[in-house]
Design an enzyme around this catalytic site. Structure first.
Site, PDB file in Angstrom:
ATOM      1  N   HIS A 475      -2.622 -13.540  13.148  1.00 26.36           N
ATOM      2  CA  HIS A 475      -2.610 -13.621  11.585  1.00 26.36           C
ATOM      3  C   HIS A 475      -2.135 -12.582  10.830  1.00 26.36           C
ATOM      4  O   HIS A 475      -1.230 -12.796   9.859  1.00 26.36           O
ATOM      5  CB  HIS A 475      -4.080 -14.242  11.244  1.00 26.36           C
ATOM      6  CG  HIS A 475      -4.214 -14.409   9.619  1.00 26.36           C
ATOM      7  ND1 HIS A 475      -4.281 -15.480   9.242  1.00 26.36           N
ATOM      8  CD2 HIS A 475      -4.388 -13.606   8.826  1.00 26.36           C
ATOM      9  CE1 HIS A 475      -4.633 -15.679   7.874  1.00 26.36           C
ATOM     10  NE2 HIS A 475      -4.743 -14.250   7.866  1.00 26.36           N
ATOM     11  N   GLU A 476      -2.561 -11.512  11.046  1.00 24.55           N
ATOM     12  CA  GLU A 476      -2.238 -10.262  10.226  1.00 24.55           C
ATOM     13  C   GLU A 476      -0.690  -9.813  10.431  1.00 24.55           C
ATOM     14  O   GLU A 476      -0.276  -9.323   9.565  1.00 24.55           O
ATOM     15  CB  GLU A 476      -3.229  -8.954  10.600  1.00 24.55           C
ATOM     16  CG  GLU A 476      -4.590  -9.201  10.093  1.00 24.55           C
ATOM     17  CD  GLU A 476      -4.662  -9.912   8.730  1.00 24.55           C
ATOM     18  OE1 GLU A 476      -3.995  -9.459   7.850  1.00 24.55           O
ATOM     19  OE2 GLU A 476      -5.902 -10.567   8.492  1.00 24.55           O
ATOM     20  N   HIS A 482       5.640 -10.894   6.674  1.00 21.04           N
ATOM     21  CA  HIS A 482       6.047 -11.391   5.241  1.00 21.04           C
ATOM     22  C   HIS A 482       6.547 -10.115   4.542  1.00 21.04           C
ATOM     23  O   HIS A 482       7.340 -10.302   3.925  1.00 21.04           O
ATOM     24  CB  HIS A 482       4.922 -12.001   4.912  1.00 21.04           C
ATOM     25  CG  HIS A 482       5.148 -12.867   3.570  1.00 21.04           C
ATOM     26  ND1 HIS A 482       4.123 -13.388   2.767  1.00 21.04           N
ATOM     27  CD2 HIS A 482       6.133 -13.148   2.875  1.00 21.04           C
ATOM     28  CE1 HIS A 482       4.853 -14.236   1.726  1.00 21.04           C
ATOM     29  NE2 HIS A 482       5.827 -13.971   2.003  1.00 21.04           N
TER      30      HIS A 482
END
Length: 691
Positions: A475-476, A482
């Protein structure tokens, strides 16, 4: 207080950094360097803003919007380093400085964001935007800049502006206080357990508990701390019901102990001030103000999504509760299921129904292998590669750094991984940056951070992750990509500078790869033997994924609903925070055996700052998109399909905030997201009986 040139020469924050990739020289930076550096940065930024305001030339894009984008470089640089240390490696001196800096920061930004002349220049450009011949990214930047100033109160009367400035200053102080209180409660509490208290605990948990004790100078002891990964593992596996109760109660009481770290009064004041600021800006409630500038747009849209998920989740949780109570009876237990029992008996039930428990897979989820898996997926999707660097200064010996290169072999970013829990770090997991990507004045490569709180292996053993931890790592890292793949010109639109209910899409989408057989078969290897994850255990793991989703969804959605109610109802309704929480949970029929994922007094997402205030629902809003988006790969028949991956890169990961998120999503997927994808992914479309 402002530094002389001699001071500046001695202050590493004010010198040009000669480190590799001009990274912060953490080995030279001391707490006493920050205030003089901030002082200089505030002065520089104020001068840059004054030059824009006093420019005699008519406003144009270059002398107003681009000039704003170029301003405040030193402030960004100093603040990024400071806030990394505040949250990832603080000490009493840093926390003391944080109190002053948060107030000074509000005092610095208020007059800028509410300056009538500056706003006048921006508004004039905004009004004539169709005639300025702007590119798509410039048009987006102008709109976002105008919106930001307008929503900060730049158009208000002088009296209202003065009040808004007071509110912002006080909110900054309260947010800092909230996080310090939480850290204080987390640092002060631990539970020592002896040889006789270990029933049910795995060797790896005990080793991690010993490492945590050592970190606190308690050699030879073993402790449970209040970090989520320590607490949840203990609640899942400890056979000692009395100790589970003790740990659970301490965990949910953080910030709510009537001591110097109590957050109740802070919450009451925060809500009152937020309500007042929304009304000054002409909104009926703070939620209405916050959500206008999001994909959701209105509190009603948020509520309808949460309620749609709440009903099936609650039904599933109640069915699971009955099954857990039956299991207790079967074992001869003469007690009603309590919140500190849920995880323990859910693990037993999962073993019974799916023949799977987390302990079976943990030896195959070594931290280094999961990092390698996250990197490998990025290589296969986006053509980027990662190489560890030992020559980059870090803020703690445990921090590791990798260089990311693009398909062309050129430097694209640095990635810092800080994975282990320690007393100087706040709980949770997050991504942030020390420098954002931009191309306004040459190619600026980003420095991206992932901070987690995994348990450290003891005595040279590797850190072993639970399936939840492994998902958190992906997730991180999705957030990290991004930031690292960002390819925009203007810093304000870089990387994760997007709507809160869109920012979780790249991170949650990336989680899907972590639990795919193609990835686990390659990277899930036994930490002692190197054997791959047996196929039969992999199948059981995949089958067990949807187990206990009623519980997980209920603890999340209830928190999101409470957040929404805090910011929709009049602030006076929450004078007694505990009573408000109780009332709202009764209203939605919250099962007594499940607590909120974040009780109000520890709900850092919404009270340490306003980033997720009235916005905790964002994870679920994004999950509708991420469940639907991964479907594009499944439909292509290849989870690394090059054509789909290229669209994902171009439309989602690299475009930052340079385009409207709905438009970006539709460009990637070819249509709007299909809401049932979320319920399907969580296994909540079937009736509870069928599960």
């Amino acid at each position: 207080m402002s530094g002389t040139s001699a001071d500046a020469h001695a202050n590493p924050l004010l010198k040009a950094w000669t480190t590799p990739f001009a990274t912060p020289p953490f080995d030279e930076i001391k707490p006493e360097h920050f205030l003089p550096a901030f002082e200089q940065a505030f002065a520089d930024h104020s001068a840059e803003i004054a030059a824009i305001i006093n420019d005699p030339a008519a406003p144009d894009f270059a002398n107003t919007i681009t000039a704003l984008e170029r301003s405040g470089k030193l402030l960004s640089k100093v603040a990024a380093v400071f806030y990394d240390l505040v949250s990832a490696h603080s000490n009493p001196a840093i926390l003391e400085i944080d109190k002053e800096v948060s107030l000074r920061m509000a005092r610095h930004w208020n007059p800028i964001m509410m300056n009538a002349v500056l706003f006048g220049r921006i508004a004039q450009l905004h009004e004539n935007r169709a005639d300025l011949g702007l590119t798509g990214e410039q048009m987006r930047l102008l709109e976002r800049t105008y919106t930001r100033f307008h929503r900060s109160g730049a158009g208000l009367s002088e009296e209202a502006k003065a009040r808004m400035a007071e509110i912002n200053e006080r909110l900054a102080q309260l947010g800092t206080g909230f996080s310090h209180h939480l850290l204080g409660d987390e640092q002060e509490w631990f539970m020592e357990f002896g040889e006789d208290d270990r029933a049910g605990l795995s060797d790896t948990f005990v080793a991690a508990a010993k490492a945590a004790a050592e970190e606190r100078g308690m050699e030879g002891k073993a402790i449970v701390t209040l970090s989520r990964s320590s607490v949840e593992q203990f609640l899942k596996s400890s056979a000692r019901r009395d100790l589970r109760e003790k740990v659970y109660k301490a965990f949910i009481a953080r910030g709510d102990n009537g001591n110097a770290n109590d957050n109740n009064a802070t919450i009451v004041e925060v809500l009152k001030l937020r309500e007042e600021s929304a009304k000054l800006l002409g909104y009926p409630t703070y939620a209405a103000y916050r959500l206008e500038d999001s994909m959701a747009k209105t509190p009603d849209a948020v509520r309808s999504l949460l309620e749609r998920v709440w009903k099936p989740a609650r039904a599933r949780a109640l069915a699971d509760r009955d099954a857990l109570q039956a299991l207790i009876a079967e074992e001869g237990g003469n007690f009603a299921l309590a919140p500190w029992d849920w995880r323990f008996y859910a693990e037993k039930l999962r073993l019974q129904r799916a023949n799977f428990d987390d302990a079976a897979i943990k030896p195959y989820l070594a931290l280094d292998n999961m990092i390698a898996a996250a990197f490998d997926c990025a290589t296969r999707l986006f053509g980027v590669t990662f190489e560890e660097r030992k020559d980059v200064p870090v803020w703690h010996p445990d921090v590791r750094v990798w260089e990311m290169k693009g398909r062309d072999g050129k430097h694209k970013a640095l990635f810092y991984g800080d994975y282990f829990a320690r007393p100087s770090k706040r709980s949770g997991a997050w991504m942030t940056s020390l420098r954002d990507q931009q191309k306004l004045d040459g190619d600026v490569a980003p420095l991206v951070l992932n901070i987690c709180n995994f348990a450290k292996g003891a005595g040279g053993e590797p850190s072993l992750l639970s399936p939840d931890d492994a998902r958190t790592l992906f997730h991180e890292f999705g957030h990290g990509l991004h930031g690292m793949l960002s390819n925009v010109t203007y810093p304000s639109l870089s990387g994760t500078s997007v709507f809160t209910d869109f920012v979780e899409l790249p991170s949650q989408l990336y989680e899907h790869w972590q639990e795919r057989p193609e990835v686990l078969q390659k990277f899930a290897r036994h930490y002692q033997t190197g054997e791959p994850l047996p196929d039969e255990l992999l199948q059981r793991f995949l089958a067990a994924r949807k187990f206990n989703q009623g519980f997980a969804t209920v603890e999340f959605v209830s928190s999101a609903l409470v957040d929404l109610e805090f910011h929709t109802q009049p602030a006076a309704a929450a004078q007694d925070v505990r009573a408000f929480e109780r009332r709202e949970l009764e209203k939605i029929g919250m099962p007594e055996e499940i607590a909120l994922r974040h009780r109000p007094t520890q709900f850092g997402h919404i009270f340490t700052g306003d980033h997720y205030a009235a916005g905790y629902y964002s994870y679920m809003w994004s999950e509708v998109m991420d469940a639907d988006a991964f479907g594009a790969f499944e439909e292509a028949g290849d989870i690394f399909d090059p054509a789909v991956a290229k669209r994902l890169h171009d439309d989602i990961y690299s475009s930052g905030g340079s385009r409207d998120p709905e438009e970006a999503y539709v460009a990637f997927r070819g249509r709007e997201p299909e809401p049932d994808a979320l319920l399907r992914r969580r296994g909540l479309l079937e009736t509870p009986e069928a599960a």
